[in-house]
Design a protein around this motif. Structure first.
Motif, PDB file in Angstrom:
ATOM      1  N   THR A  78      40.611 -20.229  26.951  1.00 23.01           N
ATOM      2  CA  THR A  78      40.679 -20.864  25.897  1.00 23.01           C
ATOM      3  C   THR A  78      42.292 -21.114  25.435  1.00 23.01           C
ATOM      4  OG1 THR A  78      38.454 -20.768  25.132  1.00 23.01           O
ATOM      5  CG2 THR A  78      40.108 -21.369  23.388  1.00 23.01           C
ATOM      6  N   LEU A  79      42.607 -21.990  24.845  1.00 24.72           N
ATOM      7  CA  LEU A  79      44.146 -22.119  24.529  1.00 24.72           C
ATOM      8  C   LEU A  79      44.041 -22.294  22.877  1.00 24.72           C
ATOM      9  CD1 LEU A  79      47.071 -22.638  25.312  1.00 24.72           C
ATOM     10  CD2 LEU A  79      46.541 -25.030  25.108  1.00 24.72           C
ATOM     11  N   TYR A  80      45.050 -21.804  22.328  1.00 21.11           N
ATOM     12  CA  TYR A  80      45.048 -21.698  20.771  1.00 21.11           C
ATOM     13  C   TYR A  80      46.447 -22.019  20.344  1.00 21.11           C
ATOM     14  CZ  TYR A  80      41.101 -18.672  21.206  1.00 21.11           C
ATOM     15  OH  TYR A  80      40.036 -18.058  21.668  1.00 21.11           O
ATOM     16  N   MET A  81      46.571 -22.664  19.052  1.00 20.50           N
ATOM     17  CA  MET A  81      47.766 -23.046  18.436  1.00 20.50           C
ATOM     18  C   MET A  81      47.455 -22.537  16.968  1.00 20.50           C
ATOM     19  SD  MET A  81      50.513 -26.175  18.708  1.00 20.50           S
ATOM     20  CE  MET A  81      49.545 -27.430  17.866  1.00 20.50           C
ATOM     21  N   GLN A  82      48.044 -21.618  16.606  1.00 19.10           N
ATOM     22  CA  GLN A  82      47.823 -21.127  15.390  1.00 19.10           C
ATOM     23  C   GLN A  82      49.191 -22.106  14.312  1.00 19.10           C
ATOM     24  OE1 GLN A  82      45.915 -19.134  13.463  1.00 19.10           O
ATOM     25  NE2 GLN A  82      47.152 -19.818  11.468  1.00 19.10           N
ATOM     26  N   MET A  83      48.916 -22.761  13.268  1.00 18.20           N
ATOM     27  CA  MET A  83      50.009 -23.688  12.578  1.00 18.20           C
ATOM     28  C   MET A  83      49.870 -22.923  11.091  1.00 18.20           C
ATOM     29  SD  MET A  83      48.639 -27.330  13.975  1.00 18.20           S
ATOM     30  CE  MET A  83      47.175 -27.324  13.291  1.00 18.20           C
ATOM     31  N   ASN A  84      51.054 -22.563  10.915  1.00 18.71           N
ATOM     32  CA  ASN A  84      51.365 -21.925   9.517  1.00 18.71           C
ATOM     33  C   ASN A  84      52.428 -22.741   8.927  1.00 18.71           C
ATOM     34  OD1 ASN A  84      49.550 -19.963  10.100  1.00 18.71           O
ATOM     35  ND2 ASN A  84      51.343 -18.695  11.068  1.00 18.71           N
ATOM     36  N   SER A  85      52.567 -22.737   7.722  1.00 17.22           N
ATOM     37  CA  SER A  85      53.399 -23.314   6.550  1.00 17.22           C
ATOM     38  C   SER A  85      53.498 -24.843   7.036  1.00 17.22           C
ATOM     39  CB  SER A  85      54.750 -23.021   6.696  1.00 17.22           C
ATOM     40  OG  SER A  85      54.959 -21.324   6.593  1.00 17.22           O
ATOM     41  N   LEU A  86      52.195 -25.308   6.919  1.00 12.80           N
ATOM     42  CA  LEU A  86      51.938 -26.829   7.375  1.00 12.80           C
ATOM     43  C   LEU A  86      52.398 -27.625   6.404  1.00 12.80           C
ATOM     44  CD1 LEU A  86      48.357 -26.741   8.917  1.00 12.80           C
ATOM     45  CD2 LEU A  86      50.417 -27.564   9.809  1.00 12.80           C
ATOM     46  N   LYS A  87      53.160 -28.890   6.827  1.00 18.50           N
ATOM     47  CA  LYS A  87      53.926 -29.878   5.903  1.00 18.50           C
ATOM     48  C   LYS A  87      53.242 -31.098   6.330  1.00 18.50           C
ATOM     49  CE  LYS A  87      58.234 -27.939   7.304  1.00 18.50           C
ATOM     50  NZ  LYS A  87      59.532 -28.050   7.726  1.00 18.50           N
ATOM     51  N   PRO A  88      53.354 -32.015   5.200  1.00 19.37           N
ATOM     52  CA  PRO A  88      52.533 -33.495   5.388  1.00 19.37           C
ATOM     53  C   PRO A  88      53.112 -34.103   6.637  1.00 19.37           C
ATOM     54  CG  PRO A  88      53.275 -33.082   2.996  1.00 19.37           C
ATOM     55  CD  PRO A  88      53.583 -31.799   3.938  1.00 19.37           C
ATOM     56  N   ASP A  89      54.296 -33.942   7.165  1.00 17.59           N
ATOM     57  CA  ASP A  89      54.668 -34.457   8.290  1.00 17.59           C
ATOM     58  C   ASP A  89      54.080 -34.031   9.627  1.00 17.59           C
ATOM     59  OD1 ASP A  89      58.231 -34.794   7.711  1.00 17.59           O
ATOM     60  OD2 ASP A  89      56.539 -35.914   7.292  1.00 17.59           O
ATOM     61  N   ASP A  90      53.312 -32.880   9.493  1.00 18.37           N
ATOM     62  CA  ASP A  90      52.288 -32.236  10.537  1.00 18.37           C
ATOM     63  C   ASP A  90      50.989 -32.934  10.656  1.00 18.37           C
ATOM     64  OD1 ASP A  90      53.576 -29.068   9.541  1.00 18.37           O
ATOM     65  OD2 ASP A  90      54.461 -30.211  11.183  1.00 18.37           O
ATOM     66  N   THR A  91      50.939 -34.027   9.860  1.00 16.32           N
ATOM     67  CA  THR A  91      49.518 -34.846   9.918  1.00 16.32           C
ATOM     68  C   THR A  91      49.585 -35.741  11.256  1.00 16.32           C
ATOM     69  OG1 THR A  91      49.193 -34.834   7.598  1.00 16.32           O
ATOM     70  CG2 THR A  91      48.394 -36.846   8.739  1.00 16.32           C
ATOM     71  N   ALA A  92      48.605 -35.326  12.045  1.00 12.20           N
ATOM     72  CA  ALA A  92      48.670 -36.191  13.262  1.00 12.20           C
ATOM     73  C   ALA A  92      47.120 -35.974  13.812  1.00 12.20           C
ATOM     74  CB  ALA A  92      49.860 -35.938  14.226  1.00 12.20           C
ATOM     75  N   VAL A  93      46.985 -36.533  15.169  1.00  6.36           N
ATOM     76  CA  VAL A  93      46.040 -36.252  15.914  1.00  6.36           C
ATOM     77  C   VAL A  93      46.501 -35.233  17.248  1.00  6.36           C
ATOM     78  CG1 VAL A  93      44.330 -37.145  17.651  1.00  6.36           C
ATOM     79  CG2 VAL A  93      44.698 -38.148  15.632  1.00  6.36           C
ATOM     80  N   TYR A  94      46.166 -34.397  17.478  1.00  2.79           N
ATOM     81  CA  TYR A  94      46.863 -33.270  18.033  1.00  2.79           C
ATOM     82  C   TYR A  94      45.847 -33.334  19.428  1.00  2.79           C
ATOM     83  CZ  TYR A  94      49.615 -31.298  14.673  1.00  2.79           C
ATOM     84  OH  TYR A  94      50.565 -31.286  13.680  1.00  2.79           O
ATOM     85  N   TYR A  95      46.394 -33.370  20.607  1.00  2.00           N
ATOM     86  CA  TYR A  95      45.909 -33.540  21.828  1.00  2.00           C
ATOM     87  C   TYR A  95      46.226 -32.172  22.756  1.00  2.00           C
ATOM     88  CZ  TYR A  95      45.294 -38.416  20.751  1.00  2.00           C
ATOM     89  OH  TYR A  95      45.127 -39.419  20.222  1.00  2.00           O
ATOM     90  N   CYS A  96      45.225 -31.627  23.259  1.00  2.00           N
ATOM     91  CA  CYS A  96      45.325 -30.630  24.393  1.00  2.00           C
ATOM     92  C   CYS A  96      45.726 -31.418  25.649  1.00  2.00           C
ATOM     93  CB  CYS A  96      44.148 -29.762  24.297  1.00  2.00           C
ATOM     94  SG  CYS A  96      44.091 -28.352  25.527  1.00  2.00           S
ATOM     95  N   ALA A  97      46.625 -30.779  26.287  1.00  2.00           N
ATOM     96  CA  ALA A  97      46.928 -31.490  27.690  1.00  2.00           C
ATOM     97  C   ALA A  97      47.501 -30.408  28.760  1.00  2.00           C
ATOM     98  CB  ALA A  97      48.147 -32.440  27.360  1.00  2.00           C
ATOM     99  N   ALA A  98      47.157 -30.751  29.997  1.00  2.00           N
ATOM    100  CA  ALA A  98      47.654 -29.681  31.024  1.00  2.00           C
ATOM    101  C   ALA A  98      48.597 -30.804  32.036  1.00  2.00           C
ATOM    102  CB  ALA A  98      46.541 -29.316  31.873  1.00  2.00           C
ATOM    103  N   GLY A  99      49.515 -29.965  32.543  1.00  2.00           N
ATOM    104  CA  GLY A  99      50.382 -30.872  33.492  1.00  2.00           C
ATOM    105  C   GLY A  99      51.327 -29.840  34.160  1.00  2.00           C
ATOM    106  N   THR A 100      51.955 -30.358  35.152  1.00  2.00           N
ATOM    107  CA  THR A 100      52.851 -29.461  35.743  1.00  2.00           C
ATOM    108  C   THR A 100      53.995 -28.967  34.929  1.00  2.00           C
ATOM    109  OG1 THR A 100      54.316 -31.172  36.741  1.00  2.00           O
ATOM    110  CG2 THR A 100      52.490 -30.811  37.943  1.00  2.00           C
ATOM    111  N   VAL A 101      54.414 -27.733  35.070  1.00  3.25           N
ATOM    112  CA  VAL A 101      55.650 -27.352  34.429  1.00  3.25           C
ATOM    113  C   VAL A 101      56.980 -28.352  34.504  1.00  3.25           C
ATOM    114  CG1 VAL A 101      57.480 -25.606  34.253  1.00  3.25           C
ATOM    115  CG2 VAL A 101      55.151 -25.035  34.909  1.00  3.25           C
ATOM    116  N   VAL A 102      57.057 -29.028  35.857  1.00 10.31           N
ATOM    117  CA  VAL A 102      58.250 -30.066  35.472  1.00 10.31           C
ATOM    118  C   VAL A 102      57.662 -31.245  34.660  1.00 10.31           C
ATOM    119  CG1 VAL A 102      59.211 -31.599  37.068  1.00 10.31           C
ATOM    120  CG2 VAL A 102      58.937 -29.536  37.972  1.00 10.31           C
ATOM    121  N   ALA A 103      56.552 -31.642  34.515  1.00 11.95           N
ATOM    122  CA  ALA A 103      56.117 -32.715  33.652  1.00 11.95           C
ATOM    123  C   ALA A 103      56.419 -32.393  32.352  1.00 11.95           C
ATOM    124  CB  ALA A 103      54.492 -32.983  33.906  1.00 11.95           C
TER     125      ALA A 103
END
Length: 123
Positions: A78-103
């Protein structure tokens, strides 16, 4: 085939916190990185943060540096992302993704995507 399923959708007030999770099933390769993109209404999708599978190094967009923390639990795949001090500009759909390091470092296409989870920051 790698499958990614996000959770943690929510509405939070400015200054609040939220944690997103991404359950990964399937295989992961050492030359891959896992991370998060987000897409706000009317804006392009942007990379927010990613973590390298091979050594756990983490990277952040300038807009979230110091506020967001990415981590992974290998035992739970499992991957996590702790988001603190959130701002209205952080409003979005958040997508988990996997790709090569180069990508990840060059803005190339990701190989795998989750379906996304909505984060709304509003009073």
């Amino acid at each position: 085939q790698l499958q990614l399923v996000e959770s943690g959708e929510g509405l939070v007030q400015p200054g609040g916190s939220l944690r997103l999770s991404c359950a990964a099933s399937g295989f992961t390769l050492d030359y891959y990185a896992l991370g998060w993109f987000r897409q706000a209404p009317g804006k392009e999708r942007e990379a927010v943060s990613w973590i390298l599978i091979r050594d756990g190094s983490t990277y952040y967009a300038d807009s979230v540096k110091g506020r967001f923390t990415i981590s992974r639990d290998n035992a739970k795949n499992t991957l996590y992302m702790q988001m603190n001090s959130l701002k209205p500009d952080d409003t979005a759909v958040y997508y988990c993704a996997a790709g090569t390091v180069v990508a990840w470092f060059n803005g190339y296409a990701m190989d795998y995507w989750g379906k996304g989870t909505l984060v709304t920051v509003s009073s």
